[in-house]
Motif scaffolding. Sequence first.
Motif, PDB file in Angstrom:
ATOM      1  N   SER A 207      -0.733  -5.239   8.676  1.00 34.99           N
ATOM      2  CA  SER A 207      -0.544  -3.946   8.010  1.00 34.99           C
ATOM      3  C   SER A 207       0.496  -3.102   8.733  1.00 34.99           C
ATOM      4  CB  SER A 207      -1.880  -3.202   7.946  1.00 34.99           C
ATOM      5  OG  SER A 207      -1.715  -1.925   7.365  1.00 34.99           O
TER       6      SER A 207
ATOM      7  N   LYS B   4       3.920  -4.398   7.963  1.00 37.48           N
ATOM      8  CA  LYS B   4       4.142  -4.489   6.510  1.00 37.48           C
ATOM      9  C   LYS B   4       4.423  -5.927   6.054  1.00 37.48           C
ATOM     10  CE  LYS B   4       5.934   0.240   6.491  1.00 37.48           C
ATOM     11  NZ  LYS B   4       7.071   1.137   6.208  1.00 37.48           N
TER      12      LYS B   4
ATOM     13  N   ASN C 136       1.828  -7.611   4.445  1.00 40.55           N
ATOM     14  CA  ASN C 136       0.715  -7.868   3.533  1.00 40.55           C
ATOM     15  C   ASN C 136       1.155  -8.775   2.395  1.00 40.55           C
ATOM     16  OD1 ASN C 136       0.595  -4.923   4.633  1.00 40.55           O
ATOM     17  ND2 ASN C 136      -1.533  -5.551   4.352  1.00 40.55           N
ATOM     18  N   GLY C 137       0.345  -9.792   2.117  1.00 38.49           N
ATOM     19  CA  GLY C 137       0.646 -10.739   1.057  1.00 38.49           C
ATOM     20  C   GLY C 137       1.395 -11.968   1.529  1.00 38.49           C
ATOM     21  N   LEU C 138       1.827 -11.967   2.780  1.00 35.61           N
ATOM     22  CA  LEU C 138       2.589 -13.107   3.315  1.00 35.61           C
ATOM     23  C   LEU C 138       1.793 -13.873   4.366  1.00 35.61           C
ATOM     24  CD1 LEU C 138       6.068 -11.365   3.836  1.00 35.61           C
ATOM     25  CD2 LEU C 138       5.236 -12.579   1.815  1.00 35.61           C
ATOM     26  N   GLU C 139       0.495 -13.587   4.455  1.00 39.69           N
ATOM     27  CA  GLU C 139      -0.314 -14.117   5.553  1.00 39.69           C
ATOM     28  C   GLU C 139      -0.307 -15.643   5.647  1.00 39.69           C
ATOM     29  OE1 GLU C 139      -2.281 -10.214   4.257  1.00 39.69           O
ATOM     30  OE2 GLU C 139      -1.234 -11.934   3.351  1.00 39.69           O
TER      31      GLU C 139
ATOM     32  N   ARG D  60       2.070 -17.794   4.524  1.00 44.33           N
ATOM     33  CA  ARG D  60       3.386 -18.439   4.530  1.00 44.33           C
ATOM     34  C   ARG D  60       3.711 -19.005   5.910  1.00 44.33           C
ATOM     35  NH1 ARG D  60       7.731 -15.016   0.868  1.00 44.33           N
ATOM     36  NH2 ARG D  60       6.454 -14.884  -1.031  1.00 44.33           N
TER      37      ARG D  60
END
Length: 387
Positions: free
Chosen positions: A140, A143, A145-148, A150
């Motif tokens: 967080s 920034k 978030n959403g790429l954890e 990859r």
Amino acid sequence: MTNPADTIDIPADDDRAIAYPTPLLRIDTVSKRFGTHVAADELSLDIREGEFFALLGPSGCGKTTLLRMLAGFETPDSGRIELNGEDIAAVPPHQRPVNMMFQNYALFPHLSVRDNIGFGLKNAGLTRIGIDARVADMISLVKLNGLEQRKPHQLSGGQKQRVALARALARHPKLLLLDEPLAALDKKLREETQTELIRLQRQLGLTFVIVTHDQDEAMSMADRIGVMHGGRLQQLATPRQLYEAPASRWVAEFVGDINLVEGEIRLQDGHRLTVEGKGTGTLFATMPAEPVDGLAICIAIRPEKIRLSRRGLAAGLNHSGGMNSIEGLVDEVDYLGGRSVYRLKLDHGATLRVALANTTRLDVDAYGIGERVTAWFTPDDCVVLPR
């Protein structure tokens, strides 16, 4: 021992002039050699808690070696490295409350973003629940978030940089070391990341030490800058001080663009010096706070401090009144978008670089090659240095 960092005067108009407490880190007469090469030569330096500090210098000056000694990857030949008053020179890297972000990021290609950030937290004694919470906080914070899930090969250069930063911050170090962290980024992303690093440093209140050879990077990010050359600290100052009041001819030449005129003092009248400049004729300068020894000096003038005119000086601004004015021809013009840099061939033989802002969209106010001009600047624009 008195350290220069303890006595330096910080201008009140510098918005980064913050009153710091007792130094978090003290480097005391540290030396390091590799064969005949001296990487650190009895170097002393204080870095304050909560400070964004930059080590700036050319390749081979010793700045990266110093960073590696702070991280524990190199051991000083002599001297002390104190963190919160404790000598850590012999403490292994994993036992120091210090973390380092490498230039190539050093991400594990087979691990996800989440696992890269969390790597090493288990050895720090955190439980699985604690690790998950810490990693979530870091994701967080930077920034991501959403790429954890990859892997590194699925990320852009800027995203990789943020993963490496999050991993470096995850163990909550007292001191974060950054080794050329933005070198692999393009110009626009580098500028965005500089702003993000400043935001994170201020938000977390940590002490950051960055090594860079990029002067703009150091000037825009750091509270103070230490300029290194030949394993020694040449000057320690705020960005404004470093640029406007270089401590030596070497620093003046290294930091930014500058005109250097060798000359001899002909007359001293109070705080005003009359100097016979080589290739410029008579110049007026303001006496420096610490007068130089002897008559042979060097005058440094930043290109943006100089103004040009086709019609000579404006009313009331003339050479006899103490304003510096020099005649010459425009020899070269470099258009750089927001500014143009003019190279003047002076009547007395010297060359002078002048940087002017391009304030109009068209070139109606520009000066052309071969055009005769007057260059003028004030005595206060002249920095007097030992030759």
